[in-house]
Structure formats: structure tokens, C-alpha cells
Design an enzyme around this catalytic site. Structure first.
Site, PDB file in Angstrom:
ATOM      1  N   CYS A 157       0.885  -1.202  -0.019  1.00  0.00           N
ATOM      2  CA  CYS A 157       0.056  -0.104  -0.007  1.00  0.00           C
ATOM      3  C   CYS A 157       0.805   1.176   0.074  1.00  0.00           C
ATOM      4  CB  CYS A 157      -0.858  -0.173   1.359  1.00  0.00           C
ATOM      5  SG  CYS A 157      -1.640   1.465   1.497  1.00  0.00           S
ATOM      6  N   GLU A 158       0.562   2.131  -1.177  1.00  0.00           N
ATOM      7  CA  GLU A 158       1.581   3.430  -1.183  1.00  0.00           C
ATOM      8  C   GLU A 158       1.194   4.313   0.091  1.00  0.00           C
ATOM      9  OE1 GLU A 158      -0.636   6.122  -4.359  1.00  0.00           O
ATOM     10  OE2 GLU A 158       0.917   4.668  -5.244  1.00  0.00           O
ATOM     11  N   HIS A 159       0.047   4.084   0.808  1.00  0.00           N
ATOM     12  CA  HIS A 159      -0.192   5.330   1.812  1.00  0.00           C
ATOM     13  C   HIS A 159       0.234   4.806   2.922  1.00  0.00           C
ATOM     14  CE1 HIS A 159      -3.772   5.549  -1.068  1.00  0.00           C
ATOM     15  NE2 HIS A 159      -3.023   6.404  -1.396  1.00  0.00           N
ATOM     16  N   HIS A 160       0.442   3.623   3.424  1.00  0.00           N
ATOM     17  CA  HIS A 160       0.737   3.156   4.859  1.00  0.00           C
ATOM     18  C   HIS A 160       1.935   2.395   4.784  1.00  0.00           C
ATOM     19  CE1 HIS A 160      -3.365   3.882   5.154  1.00  0.00           C
ATOM     20  NE2 HIS A 160      -2.919   4.670   6.095  1.00  0.00           N
ATOM     21  N   GLN A 198      -4.854  -0.446  -4.981  1.00  0.00           N
ATOM     22  CA  GLN A 198      -5.541  -1.560  -5.868  1.00  0.00           C
ATOM     23  C   GLN A 198      -6.048  -1.068  -7.343  1.00  0.00           C
ATOM     24  OE1 GLN A 198      -7.547  -4.380  -3.506  1.00  0.00           O
ATOM     25  NE2 GLN A 198      -8.810  -5.127  -5.253  1.00  0.00           N
ATOM     26  N   HIS A 226      -6.287  -5.682   2.314  1.00  0.00           N
ATOM     27  CA  HIS A 226      -5.085  -4.474   2.762  1.00  0.00           C
ATOM     28  C   HIS A 226      -4.977  -4.619   4.316  1.00  0.00           C
ATOM     29  CE1 HIS A 226      -6.018  -2.335  -0.955  1.00  0.00           C
ATOM     30  NE2 HIS A 226      -6.534  -3.234  -1.231  1.00  0.00           N
ATOM     31  N   CYS A 228      -3.616  -2.446   5.980  1.00  0.00           N
ATOM     32  CA  CYS A 228      -3.846  -1.187   6.390  1.00  0.00           C
ATOM     33  C   CYS A 228      -5.179  -1.147   7.146  1.00  0.00           C
ATOM     34  CB  CYS A 228      -3.512   0.069   5.361  1.00  0.00           C
ATOM     35  SG  CYS A 228      -4.618  -0.046   3.895  1.00  0.00           S
TER      36      CYS A 228
END
Length: 266
Positions: A157-160, A198, A226, A228
Site C-alpha cells: 500500500c503506497e499510503h501506509h 489496488q 489490505h 492497513c
């Protein structure tokens, strides 16, 4: 199940004038009006020079997404060797920031292990789709649906920066050309081994197949968990995210789409 791709596109303004789409800085910097102060103009010029060196976002925000399968590598094996010490140093800083002692026995080699692992988790940046597919496209008079389902997928996940994992289902209707079956799994591997969302991953896989084969249609469905959402935040252990991209006849013809969706559930 939606008949078309589900997309995520968030954009925020950065203080220096650039914007972020899907977590990628687009490198555009606002320039000062003519006659601005020398210091401001100098700073802006410097920022613009840096911004000019920043490559376009992997998501294709500033060029057609259909070109994504031909994109150049953004990282090489030499880059890995060069950046490993700085990555390890960054993990050492993280450990200290968490209140740990990087010098204790169990953590002595952790920064290097973590840095090496992160390079592996994102090894898709070292590969190009065109290198994988060039010797595996075959002329074949076959016009019935080809499906490879339950392809294991691991991403980040590019956010977390925590894992995404699940299964990918791919189907396409050939147009006088077919692709070696294992190459479909390789396409998934290349795009999933990057920092991802995704929604974008689903579309990148479908677009790469469309560009390479020019088939009558392509369908891609991803079911993923996910971490996250599981390990943090709402902490919903059994939640799954399903995304789909339908191109060509898979998008236009409900019967073809329904056949594909039915077969991947068998």
C-alpha cells in the site's frame, strides 16, 4: 460486481505549487511573476530545476495510461546497491524514533535486512513489461476466451507501506494472437511489486495486456486484503476489496462479461 474499472484519484496541493495524485508528486512548480524578489525568484528557479528532473508518475497522470507497459525502468540493480546504505540508515532512524535501541543484539542487522526486503517488495520498478512479453506472443487462430485465475498477488500500500495480498483473475478474447500463460502471472508480478493502490494496479494489468496483444477484450478482477484495514484503522479482519477493469468487448457486451465473471467463480 461493477462492469467497469473502479478508480481512485485523489489530488492535493503541495506548498511549493506541485500536486500529488495517488501519492505521486507530479513535479510541477509554480513560477513567480516577472519582477519578483531576487531571493524568491532564485528559490523558485532552483525548485523548478529539481522538479524538471522528477519523472512522471507511474500512474501515467501526465501521459496516456495506454503507454504504461512501455515505460522505462525507474530503478536498476546498480541503484539497489547504491541506495542500500541510505535505506538502512533510514530504518535505523525509524527504530530510534520508535524508542528502540538499534545497537541491541536482536536489532543489529535489522536495518539492512529491512532495506533489502523493501527493495525486493518493490522489485517491479526494475522490470519492463516489454522485456517479458516480446518472445512470448504467438500467432494462433483462436478466438475463444482465455482465463487464468487465482494468481497470487503481493503488493505494498503506497499510503501506509504495509502489505496488500490477494488473487488476480485475468481473461481475454484473442484476436489472432495469444500470450504464453505464465506471462500473465509475470505481468501481475511486475506491477504488484511496486507501491500501489489496488484500483491502479487492476487497470495497469489490463492495459498492458491490451497494448501487447490487441485482443478483442480484456477483463481483470482483483480480490485483496489490505493490512492497513486489518492491522490498523478500522481493524476489520475479514474485509476484502474487489476491483475490476473491463476493456473492449468485456465492457461493451454484457454476455461476454457475465461469462468471464461466472468462470472465475467456478
Amino acid at each position: 460486481m461493477e462492469d467497469s474499472e473502479q478508480t481512485q484519484n485523489s489530488s492535493t496541493e503541495k506548498p511549493d505549487g506541485g500536486s500529488v495524485q495517488n501519492g505521486h508528486f507530479d513535479g510541477r512548480v509554480k513560477r513567480p511573476a516577472p519582477g519578483g524578489s531576487g531571493r524568491a525568484a532564485s528559490a523558485a528557479a532552483s525548485a523548478a530545476a529539481v522538479g524538471a528532473q522528477i519523472p512522471c508518475a507511474e500512474s501515467g497522470a501526465h501521459r496516456p495510461v495506454m503507454e504504461s507497459w512501455r515505460e522505462e525502468r525507474t530503478r536498476s540493480m546498480e541503484d539497489n546497491e547504491t541506495s542500500l546504505p541510505s535505506l538502512a540508515a533510514a530504518y535505523t532512524t525509524i527504530l530510534r524514533g520508535l524508542g528502540e535501541d538499534p545497537q541491541r543484539q536482536g536489532l543489529l542487522k535489522t536495518p539492512w535486512r529491512a532495506a533489502t526486503a523493501m527493495q525486493f517488495f518493490t522489485k517491479g520498478y526494475q522490470e519492463k513489461i516489454i522485456d517479458v512479453l516480446n518472445d512470448a506472443i504467438f500467432d494462433e487462430d483462436h478466438d475463444e476466451m482465455v482465463i487464468v485465475k487465482d494468481i497470487d498477488m503481493f503488493s505494498m500500500c503506497e499510503h501506509h507501506l504495509v502489505p496488500i495480498f490477494g488473487r488476480v483473475h485475468i481473461g481475454y478474447l484473442p484476436n489472432k494472437r495469444v500470450l504464453g500463460l505464465s506471462k500473465l502471472a509475470r505481468i501481475v508480478e511486475i506491477y504488484s511489486r511496486r507501491l500501489q493502490v489496488q484500483e491502479r494496479l487492476t487497470k495497469q494489468i489490463a492495459v498492458a495486456i491490451t497494448e501487447a496483444l490487441k485482443p478483442t477484450g480484456v477483463g481483470v478482477v482483483i480480490e485483496a486484503t489490505h493490512m492497513c484495514m486489518v492491522m490498523r484503522g478500522v481493524q476489520k479482519m475479514n474485509s476484502k476489496t474487489v476491483t475490476s477493469t473491463m476493456l473492449g468487448v468485456f465492457r461493451e457486451d454484457p454476455k461476454t462479461r457475465d461469462e468471464f465473471l461466472a468462470l472465475i467463480k467456478c
